[in-house]
Scaffold this motif. Structure first.
Motif, PDB file in Angstrom:
ATOM      1  N   SER A  41     -14.045  -1.097   1.685  1.00 45.45           N
ATOM      2  CA  SER A  41     -15.224  -0.326   1.265  1.00 45.45           C
ATOM      3  C   SER A  41     -16.446  -0.671   2.106  1.00 45.45           C
TER       4      SER A  41
ATOM      5  N   PHE B  61      -6.020  -0.479  -4.960  1.00 46.09           N
ATOM      6  CA  PHE B  61      -6.154  -1.902  -5.288  1.00 46.09           C
ATOM      7  C   PHE B  61      -4.831  -2.662  -5.226  1.00 46.09           C
TER       8      PHE B  61
ATOM      9  N   THR C 229      -5.306  -5.713  -2.837  1.00 47.02           N
ATOM     10  CA  THR C 229      -6.040  -6.853  -3.394  1.00 47.02           C
ATOM     11  C   THR C 229      -5.154  -7.658  -4.340  1.00 47.02           C
TER      12      THR C 229
ATOM     13  N   CYS D  30      -7.414   5.149   3.196  1.00 45.28           N
ATOM     14  CA  CYS D  30      -7.362   4.314   1.994  1.00 45.28           C
ATOM     15  C   CYS D  30      -7.692   5.139   0.755  1.00 45.28           C
ATOM     16  N   ARG D  31      -6.878   4.989  -0.289  1.00 45.62           N
ATOM     17  CA  ARG D  31      -7.093   5.710  -1.546  1.00 45.62           C
ATOM     18  C   ARG D  31      -7.542   4.776  -2.672  1.00 45.62           C
ATOM     19  N   THR D  32      -7.936   3.568  -2.310  1.00 44.70           N
ATOM     20  CA  THR D  32      -8.498   2.601  -3.257  1.00 44.70           C
ATOM     21  C   THR D  32      -7.574   2.380  -4.460  1.00 44.70           C
TER      22      THR D  32
ATOM     23  N   THR E 240      -9.773  -4.614  -0.976  1.00 38.20           N
ATOM     24  CA  THR E 240     -10.367  -3.299  -1.228  1.00 38.20           C
ATOM     25  C   THR E 240     -11.873  -3.330  -0.998  1.00 38.20           C
ATOM     26  N   LYS E 241     -12.514  -4.421  -1.370  1.00 36.84           N
ATOM     27  CA  LYS E 241     -13.955  -4.558  -1.134  1.00 36.84           C
ATOM     28  C   LYS E 241     -14.253  -4.567   0.362  1.00 36.84           C
TER      29      LYS E 241
ATOM     30  N   CYS F  79       0.833  -1.207   0.000  1.00 38.59           N
ATOM     31  CA  CYS F  79       0.000   0.000   0.000  1.00 38.59           C
ATOM     32  C   CYS F  79       0.870   1.261   0.000  1.00 38.59           C
TER      33      CYS F  79
END
Length: 258
Positions: A247, A230, A233, A226-228, A243-244, A180
């Protein structure tokens, strides 16, 4: 140096396994300043080994440590992708050394091996995992209940179990957290794994501490960092949809519903 098919080995000529020569380029970290180096020096070192087509990166590291340089340091335990001990950066991606086949890494070129990022390096491929485990402890990774203990199990339907089944697969290898970019640059962020660990209990129908954990994750070091990207994942060796999960924790915080 290039990897070239050289021979096959079999005692009876049946089921022969091809072998090839491969070069590993390893980022070394010398905390003691041996061989005249400054203490804490980092440097790249290349090793060439003969490997079978069935060998993993961990097999090559064992060959180097046992036959070429006994000072090479790395963690490993079960060697079956279950314990999560041997996460490292292999060709610039977080992977488990015991699950990564050499033949899948384009062995015609040197394979780079580095420690996972964002955690202090202790020696060679070994990092200090304490910051990682400290974040995990903060989210209270245990079942929180009230009332008398049942005589048998705490009942749960298959549907209730399915709600958090994905995040039970975590083996705490730190591959997601150390992939990350926010974790690399922000010293406060809990990181993806801690959120995955919290998710496993937040959505467990038997648990009563979901809002205690959500309060922790609503902090400045929690899910809102978190900045998504991915990366987490993609890095997970168990295929968890990290990531899901993050969320879903964010949604629980904004909706007030679990």
């Amino acid at each position: 140096m290039t990897a070239t098919a050289e021979k096959t080995e079999s005692t009876d000529g049946v089921g022969a396994i091809p072998t090839f020569t491969v070069t590993l380029k390893i980022l070394r970290h010398d905390p003691e300043g041996l061989d005249g180096r400054e203490a804490g020096a980092e440097y790249w070192e290349e090793f060439t080994v003969e490997a079978f087509a069935t060998d993993r990166v961990l097999d090559a590291l064992h060959t180097i440590k046992w036959d070429q340089d006994g000072t090479l340091a790395f963690r490993r335990s079960c060697a079956h992708g279950v314990c999560g001990s041997d996460a490292m950066r292999i060709n610039a991606k977080n992977r488990l050394a015991c699950k990564t086949l050499l033949k899948d890494l384009n062995p015609s070129r040197p394979i780079t091996v580095e420690p996972i990022k964002g955690l202090p390096v202790e020696k060679d491929l070994i990092v200090d995992m304490e910051p990682f485990f400290a974040s995990y402890r903060e989210i209270m990774p245990f079942l929180m209940t009230s009332g008398p203990t049942p005589e048998r199990e705490r009942l749960q339907s298959p549907e209730e179990r399915e709600r958090f089944d994905d995040t039970t697969k975590c083996i705490m290898c730190a591959a997601c957290t150390t992939a990350c970019p926010v974790f690399w640059t922000d010293g406060q962020y809990f990181g993806p794994q801690a959120i995955v660990g919290a998710h496993r209990f937040i959505f467990d129908s038997r648990d009563e501490g979901e809002w205690d954990r959500l309060e922790v994750l609503n902090d400045k070091a929690g899910v809102w960092k978190c900045r998504t990207a991915f990366n987490c994942t993609e890095a997970c060796p168990r295929g968890i949809e990290v990531t899901k999960a993050i969320s879903e924790v964010k949604k629980a915080l904004t909706s007030g519903e679990v």
